[in-house]
Design a protein around this motif. Sequence first.
Motif, PDB file in Angstrom:
ATOM      1  N   ARG A 131       0.982  -1.237  -0.023  1.00  0.00           N
ATOM      2  CA  ARG A 131      -0.185   0.144  -0.025  1.00  0.00           C
ATOM      3  C   ARG A 131       0.894   1.411  -0.004  1.00  0.00           C
ATOM      4  NH1 ARG A 131      -1.710   3.668   3.589  1.00  0.00           N
ATOM      5  NH2 ARG A 131      -3.866   4.570   3.219  1.00  0.00           N
ATOM      6  N   THR A 132       2.149   1.140   0.758  1.00  0.00           N
ATOM      7  CA  THR A 132       2.825   2.474   0.936  1.00  0.00           C
ATOM      8  C   THR A 132       3.563   2.729  -0.459  1.00  0.00           C
ATOM      9  OG1 THR A 132       3.191   2.180   3.318  1.00  0.00           O
ATOM     10  CG2 THR A 132       4.809   3.342   1.991  1.00  0.00           C
ATOM     11  N   ILE A 133       4.070   1.565  -1.180  1.00  0.00           N
ATOM     12  CA  ILE A 133       4.667   1.807  -2.241  1.00  0.00           C
ATOM     13  C   ILE A 133       3.703   2.464  -3.368  1.00  0.00           C
ATOM     14  CG2 ILE A 133       5.582   0.488  -4.390  1.00  0.00           C
ATOM     15  CD1 ILE A 133       6.991  -1.713  -2.066  1.00  0.00           C
ATOM     16  N   LEU A 135       0.937   4.066  -2.981  1.00  0.00           N
ATOM     17  CA  LEU A 135       0.600   5.585  -2.838  1.00  0.00           C
ATOM     18  C   LEU A 135       1.858   6.513  -3.014  1.00  0.00           C
ATOM     19  CD1 LEU A 135      -1.411   5.098   0.704  1.00  0.00           C
ATOM     20  CD2 LEU A 135      -2.391   5.585  -1.636  1.00  0.00           C
ATOM     21  N   ARG A 136       2.971   5.922  -2.602  1.00  0.00           N
ATOM     22  CA  ARG A 136       4.171   6.687  -2.930  1.00  0.00           C
ATOM     23  C   ARG A 136       4.414   7.082  -4.611  1.00  0.00           C
ATOM     24  NH1 ARG A 136       7.800   7.216   1.257  1.00  0.00           N
ATOM     25  NH2 ARG A 136       6.592   7.732   3.351  1.00  0.00           N
ATOM     26  N   THR A 137       3.771   5.980  -5.364  1.00  0.00           N
ATOM     27  CA  THR A 137       4.067   5.992  -6.978  1.00  0.00           C
ATOM     28  C   THR A 137       2.723   6.392  -7.438  1.00  0.00           C
ATOM     29  OG1 THR A 137       3.387   3.587  -6.878  1.00  0.00           O
ATOM     30  CG2 THR A 137       5.779   4.307  -6.796  1.00  0.00           C
ATOM     31  N   ASP A 138       1.939   7.049  -6.663  1.00  0.00           N
ATOM     32  CA  ASP A 138       0.502   7.676  -7.107  1.00  0.00           C
ATOM     33  C   ASP A 138      -0.481   6.802  -8.058  1.00  0.00           C
ATOM     34  OD1 ASP A 138       1.255  10.341  -6.292  1.00  0.00           O
ATOM     35  OD2 ASP A 138       2.407  10.517  -8.182  1.00  0.00           O
ATOM     36  N   THR A 140      -3.476   3.910  -6.895  1.00  0.00           N
ATOM     37  CA  THR A 140      -4.496   3.695  -6.063  1.00  0.00           C
ATOM     38  C   THR A 140      -5.148   2.289  -6.393  1.00  0.00           C
ATOM     39  OG1 THR A 140      -6.175   4.347  -4.631  1.00  0.00           O
ATOM     40  CG2 THR A 140      -6.202   4.850  -6.843  1.00  0.00           C
ATOM     41  N   ARG A 162      -3.740   4.728 -12.187  1.00  0.00           N
ATOM     42  CA  ARG A 162      -2.899   5.715 -12.077  1.00  0.00           C
ATOM     43  C   ARG A 162      -3.308   6.942 -12.926  1.00  0.00           C
ATOM     44  NH1 ARG A 162       2.746   3.494 -13.211  1.00  0.00           N
ATOM     45  NH2 ARG A 162       1.767   3.242 -15.411  1.00  0.00           N
TER      46      ARG A 162
END
Length: 200
Positions: A131-133, A135-138, A140, A162
């Motif tokens: 999930r963090t990866i 979100l950090r790469t825009d 969902t 994206r």
Amino acid sequence: MRRSSRAWLLEPRQAPNGVRWAGIETRGYLSVMAEEYDEPERSENLNEPPPFFPYDDSAPIRVPGSMGELIEVAVEGVYAAENNGNISRFVLVTDGERKLPILIGAFEAQAIVSEHEAKRADRPMTHDLIRTIMLRTDVTLDRVVIDDFWNAVYYAKLYLRRGSEEIEIDARPSDSIALAMRFEAPIFVADGILEAAMEE
């Protein structure tokens, strides 16, 4: 219609096939409703499902087909049952009337339960890291779809978003559900799969 998710992991208890357990008729669910193939031989292409009978060239080839309209479901619970010393875990999803149990692993069961209980490990666990990866790469998670069932194996897809681009990724139902809960994304199941589960 979005439904709130409820999940809990019950203590293992005796649940032989054909008897009522945790308010649900098992009727063989714990032995036939798996989400992955356990043989060691796997395809190197992760976009292709593994062969179901790698030792038999005459085995039928899985051809994905339509199993009907997609129905939104909610996670009703995560359960554990003991049968002859073996503990089986499954996640139960429902459309409000029909229930679909899917056998899952211990790690995936804990990932679903911990998200429901808002528990966080000291270090990021796999689904939290994913999930963090994302979100950090825009990226969902737009939705999860469980739309195929072949030879006692369920197939799911993640639909990622994206910007204006939609990306479809093959995934196990358990991982898909664990991620859906982290993104509060809807979960859909093909109507034919829900019907088949009720007939078992």
